[in-house]
Scaffold this motif. Sequence first.
Motif, mmCIF file in Angstrom:
data_model
loop_
_atom_site.group_PDB
_atom_site.id
_atom_site.type_symbol
_atom_site.label_atom_id
_atom_site.label_comp_id
_atom_site.label_asym_id
_atom_site.label_seq_id
_atom_site.Cartn_x
_atom_site.Cartn_y
_atom_site.Cartn_z
ATOM 1 N N PHE A 253 -13.862 -1.440 -4.647
ATOM 2 C CA PHE A 253 -15.320 -1.459 -4.560
ATOM 3 C C PHE A 253 -15.863 -0.404 -3.605
ATOM 4 N N ASP A 254 -15.016 0.147 -2.746
ATOM 5 C CA ASP A 254 -15.483 1.200 -1.853
ATOM 6 C C ASP A 254 -14.281 1.883 -1.219
ATOM 7 N N ASN A 255 -14.408 3.188 -0.966
ATOM 8 C CA ASN A 255 -13.404 3.864 -0.154
ATOM 9 C C ASN A 255 -14.008 5.132 0.412
ATOM 10 N N SER A 256 -13.563 5.491 1.604
ATOM 11 C CA SER A 256 -14.099 6.670 2.283
ATOM 12 C C SER A 256 -13.293 7.925 1.968
ATOM 13 N N TYR A 257 -12.086 7.762 1.419
ATOM 14 C CA TYR A 257 -11.229 8.922 1.162
ATOM 15 C C TYR A 257 -11.860 9.844 0.112
ATOM 16 N N ASP A 258 -12.408 9.245 -0.962
ATOM 17 C CA ASP A 258 -13.017 10.062 -2.013
ATOM 18 C C ASP A 258 -14.247 10.811 -1.503
ATOM 19 N N ALA B 76 0.845 -1.195 0.000
ATOM 20 C CA ALA B 76 0.000 0.000 0.000
ATOM 21 C C ALA B 76 0.875 1.237 0.000
ATOM 22 N N SER B 77 0.586 2.147 -0.916
ATOM 23 C CA SER B 77 1.311 3.417 -0.956
ATOM 24 C C SER B 77 0.711 4.385 0.047
ATOM 25 N N GLY B 78 1.421 5.467 0.280
ATOM 26 C CA GLY B 78 0.876 6.551 1.085
ATOM 27 C C GLY B 78 1.011 6.306 2.571
ATOM 28 N N SER B 79 0.627 7.332 3.317
ATOM 29 C CA SER B 79 0.719 7.255 4.771
ATOM 30 C C SER B 79 -0.653 7.515 5.368
ATOM 31 N N PHE B 80 -0.746 7.392 6.672
ATOM 32 C CA PHE B 80 -2.002 7.539 7.403
ATOM 33 C C PHE B 80 -2.739 8.788 6.929
ATOM 34 N N GLY B 81 -4.012 8.609 6.578
ATOM 35 C CA GLY B 81 -4.837 9.725 6.145
ATOM 36 C C GLY B 81 -4.837 9.972 4.653
ATOM 37 N N ASP B 82 -3.894 9.367 3.924
ATOM 38 C CA ASP B 82 -3.840 9.497 2.462
ATOM 39 C C ASP B 82 -4.528 8.304 1.822
ATOM 40 N N LYS B 83 -5.240 8.533 0.707
ATOM 41 C CA LYS B 83 -5.849 7.421 -0.012
ATOM 42 C C LYS B 83 -4.741 6.516 -0.545
ATOM 43 N N VAL C 293 -9.368 -6.997 0.212
ATOM 44 C CA VAL C 293 -8.199 -6.353 0.800
ATOM 45 C C VAL C 293 -8.604 -4.939 1.203
ATOM 46 N N PHE C 294 -8.368 -4.619 2.460
ATOM 47 C CA PHE C 294 -8.684 -3.291 2.969
ATOM 48 C C PHE C 294 -7.423 -2.647 3.524
ATOM 49 N N VAL C 295 -7.301 -1.352 3.320
ATOM 50 C CA VAL C 295 -6.375 -0.529 4.092
ATOM 51 C C VAL C 295 -7.267 0.328 4.975
ATOM 52 N N VAL C 296 -7.052 0.234 6.283
ATOM 53 C CA VAL C 296 -7.906 0.916 7.257
ATOM 54 C C VAL C 296 -7.040 1.845 8.113
ATOM 55 N N ASP C 297 -7.405 3.135 8.125
ATOM 56 C CA ASP C 297 -6.787 4.090 9.038
ATOM 57 C C ASP C 297 -7.711 4.238 10.240
ATOM 58 N N ILE C 298 -7.231 3.849 11.416
ATOM 59 C CA ILE C 298 -8.042 3.920 12.625
ATOM 60 C C ILE C 298 -7.955 5.337 13.185
ATOM 61 N N VAL C 299 -9.050 6.088 12.993
ATOM 62 C CA VAL C 299 -9.072 7.513 13.337
ATOM 63 C C VAL C 299 -9.364 7.718 14.822
ATOM 64 N N ASP D 24 -16.311 -1.080 21.185
ATOM 65 C CA ASP D 24 -16.051 0.333 20.887
ATOM 66 C C ASP D 24 -16.759 0.736 19.602
ATOM 67 N N ASP D 25 -17.153 1.998 19.502
ATOM 68 C CA ASP D 25 -17.538 2.575 18.218
ATOM 69 C C ASP D 25 -16.251 3.037 17.564
ATOM 70 N N LEU D 26 -15.946 2.442 16.435
ATOM 71 C CA LEU D 26 -14.681 2.693 15.758
ATOM 72 C C LEU D 26 -14.902 3.686 14.630
ATOM 73 N N LYS D 27 -14.010 4.668 14.516
ATOM 74 C CA LYS D 27 -14.065 5.663 13.445
ATOM 75 C C LYS D 27 -12.861 5.416 12.548
ATOM 76 N N VAL D 28 -13.126 5.170 11.257
ATOM 77 C CA VAL D 28 -12.047 4.805 10.337
ATOM 78 C C VAL D 28 -12.213 5.490 8.982
ATOM 79 N N HIS D 29 -11.101 5.581 8.282
ATOM 80 C CA HIS D 29 -11.074 5.782 6.842
ATOM 81 C C HIS D 29 -10.614 4.448 6.259
ATOM 82 N N TYR D 30 -11.081 4.109 5.063
ATOM 83 C CA TYR D 30 -10.720 2.805 4.510
ATOM 84 C C TYR D 30 -10.802 2.811 2.995
ATOM 85 N N LEU D 31 -10.088 1.879 2.417
ATOM 86 C CA LEU D 31 -10.198 1.550 1.003
ATOM 87 C C LEU D 31 -10.372 0.047 0.911
ATOM 88 N N GLY D 32 -11.361 -0.387 0.127
ATOM 89 C CA GLY D 32 -11.618 -1.812 -0.063
ATOM 90 C C GLY D 32 -11.483 -2.180 -1.521
#
Length: 134
Positions: free
Chosen positions: A62-67, A8-15, A125-131, A46-54
């Motif tokens: 098929f889905d991502n929250s960054y866009d 996965a490219s990029g760092s936390f918070g980047d798509k 395959v997901f990349v998940v940033d745990i916010v 816990d209620d988890l708050k995330v950004h993710y790409l699937g």
Amino acid sequence: MTVQLPEASGSFGDKPVLTFPDSAAPAELEVVVLSQGDGAIVEAGDDLKVHYLGQTWGGRIFDNSYDRGASISFPIGIGAVISGWDVGLVGKQVGSRVLLSIPPHLGYGDRGMPQAGIKGTDTLVFVVDIVGTN
């Protein structure tokens, strides 16, 4: 035999952009912390708050929250989301970026999720940033 996982490219918070190996998807759940956070430990319930790409293994996103520009929140570890997320994200720290390779039996099962273009045989395959957690 070492399991080969996507990079996965990029760092936390980047798509992220995933680059897949030529090998087949692993048969079991694989979880890799790409960058370690220093926040609270995620606990079941816990209620988890995330950004993710699937993305399907070797296939399309098929889905991502960054866009969308907005994170999502959901209860973790209690069956509200696919098993691979419940198992793979509990115990991680807020601020972490986590790569999950989720086989069908821990994803959407034999039926898949046709409305998202996910077949019952697809490894997810997901990349998940745990916010954060609540």
